[in-house]
Design an enzyme around this catalytic site. Structure first.
Site, mmCIF file in Angstrom:
data_model
loop_
_atom_site.group_PDB
_atom_site.id
_atom_site.type_symbol
_atom_site.label_atom_id
_atom_site.label_comp_id
_atom_site.label_asym_id
_atom_site.label_seq_id
_atom_site.Cartn_x
_atom_site.Cartn_y
_atom_site.Cartn_z
ATOM 1 N N CYS A 1 -5.220 4.701 -6.681
ATOM 2 C CA CYS A 1 -5.092 5.420 -5.413
ATOM 3 C C CYS A 1 -4.745 6.897 -5.581
ATOM 4 O O CYS A 1 -4.730 7.642 -4.602
ATOM 5 C CB CYS A 1 -4.044 4.740 -4.542
ATOM 6 N N HIS B 1 -7.823 4.004 4.032
ATOM 7 C CA HIS B 1 -7.569 4.372 2.640
ATOM 8 C C HIS B 1 -8.766 4.061 1.737
ATOM 9 O O HIS B 1 -8.788 3.036 1.060
ATOM 10 C CB HIS B 1 -6.314 3.630 2.158
ATOM 11 N N CYS C 1 1.715 6.326 -4.199
ATOM 12 C CA CYS C 1 1.822 5.269 -5.199
ATOM 13 C C CYS C 1 0.409 4.903 -5.636
ATOM 14 O O CYS C 1 -0.568 5.273 -4.989
ATOM 15 C CB CYS C 1 2.513 4.042 -4.609
#
EC number: 2.3.1.16
Length: 436
Positions: free
Chosen positions: A99, A392, A422
């Site tokens: 990510c 996302h 994160c």
């Protein structure tokens, strides 16, 4: 505090972000259904080149990332260069840091500009949860290799007779950590329980995120950094993110059942990010080059830091480890920040990190620091909403956050902004941005 680490060229020039752009983000199997990540990447880079009116030949490098890898296009960066009319001599390579992928792309470009090997570059990422690399079982994969090497019909028959019906079934991409077998959602549940994050607090944060994101769109704050995407079969263009709850009602969140721990859990589909398709990119160059080209920077990269922690406990606590490093390298403290934008993978993960930011015990036991990072002023935090609302697309989120933060800092007359996220594998990233 350690000595600040200046991100400048040998001549003392800062690294400027001149432009940032993204597609609207779309929930899985909706507006971008059937559109691979490489095509989304081409869309955003093509539009950025058109909007900046920059000669593509001036771009030295393109660094792009993709988390859900497609075997037919393993180097998404090079495919974007070849598919957007950029010069074939433009260097391109791909990165992947879960990510934090587009943060890594920006960091790589920043370091290349600092070293003087690159003058102008594009960094970004794209992902599609609608076009997935559906695989085959290990037994079938081995059989296919053996079949290719078989010399006669009898050998082929002997190979095929060992297969069972279950071996022929498609295998979807893994959603769990390779090293632990735990999914992100299971980790979010663990963090919620370990740090006493209530279901009510998680739902409230999700409601806040959707409300602020809807207001940001209504106020026209995002229109300059999101372009209308026209994708096959060209029936209806997508003008804005389609995951945002336009009329979010806090009471409705309580109606959803937990997903990862159905008996005692608190993480639901409403307080977690959905699977999302999209792409985002930023254009970077040394500040002197921007002046030469008559381009006004959105802002500058002040510092960045990456962190890595254990994957068995609190795997999504990366922001709490990376942030103090980035603040030290920028020569500032949390109170110096004008804006703070934290990736909201899950409401539970976000709230757990905010709790650790304010914890002196965490700072002493985990960071080896005397004082807490600091308590976050919620008036500065995710002021336009976050990933819970926008969605996302794994590799695109970092570039979205950078662009969004820089534009908001400009609207507020400048200042310092923190982006932090994160990432799978116990990774974390933090980046400090500056606008004059």
């Amino acid at each position: 505090m350690k000595e600040p680490l200046k991100l400048t060229t040998r001549q003392g020039e800062r690294i400027a972000v001149v432009a940032g752009l993204r597609t609207p983000f779309a929930k899985q199997a909706t507006a971008f259904h059937g559109v691979p990540a490489v095509d989304l990447g081409k869309l955003v880079v093509s539009e950025m080149l058109a909007r900046t009116d920059l000669d593509p030949k001036l771009i030295d490098q393109l660094v792009f990332g993709q988390v859900v890898q497609m075997p037919e296009a393993p180097n998404i960066a090079r495919e974007i260069v070849l598919g957007t009319g950029m010069s074939v001599s433009t260097d391109a390579y791909s990165v992947s840091r879960a990510c934090a992928t587009s943060f890594q792309a920006v960091a790589n470009v920043t370091e290349s500009i600092m070293a003087g090997t690159v003058d102008i570059a594009i960094a970004g990422g794209a992902d599609s949860s609608s076009v997935l690399p559906i695989g085959v079982s290990k037994k079938l994969a081995r059989a296919l290799v053996d079949l290719n090497k078989a010399r006669n019909l009898q050998q082929r028959f002997n190979i095929l007779r060992q297969l069972r019906v279950k071996d022929l079934l498609p295998v979807p991409p893994a959603v769990a950590e390779y090293s632990t077998g735990l999914s992100m959602g299971q980790t979010a549940e663990q963090m919620a329980k370990s740090h006493q994050i209530s279901r009510e607090a998680q739902d409230a944060l999700a409601h806040r995120s959707h409300t602020l994101a809807a207001q940001a769109w209504a106020d026209g704050k995002l229109s300059g950094e999101v372009f209308t995407a026209h994708v096959p079969p060209y029936k209806a263009p997508l003008e804005r993110d389609n995951n945002i709850r336009e009329s979010s009602d806090l009471a409705s969140y309580a109606k959803l059942k937990p997903v990862f721990d159905r008996v005692h859990g608190s993480v639901t589909a409403a307080n977690a990010t959905p699977l999302t398709d999209g792409a985002a990119a930023v254009l970077l160059m040394r500040e002197g080059r921007a002046r030469e080209l008559g381009l006004e920077p959105l802002g500058y990269i002040r510092s960045f830091a990456f962190s890595a922690i254990d994957v068995w406990q609190d795997m999504l606590m990366g922001p709490s480890y990376a942030t103090p490093l980035a603040l030290d390298r920028a020569g500032i403290t949390l109170s110096d920040l004008t804006l703070i934008d934290m990736h909201e993978a899950f409401a539970a993960q976000t709230l757990a990190n905010l709790k650790m930011f304010a914890s002196k015990e965490f700072a002493q036991s985990k960071l080896g620091r005397d004082q807490a990072i600091g308590e976050v002023d919620m008036d500065k935090f995710n002021v336009l909403g976050g990933s819970l609302a926008f969605g996302h697309p794994f590799a695109a989120t970092g570039a979205r956050m950078i662009t969004q933060t820089l534009h908001e800092l400009r609207r507020r007359g400048g200042g310092l902004g923190l982006n932090t996220a994160c990432a799978a594998g116990g990774l974390g990233v933090a980046m400090v941005l500056e606008v004059e």
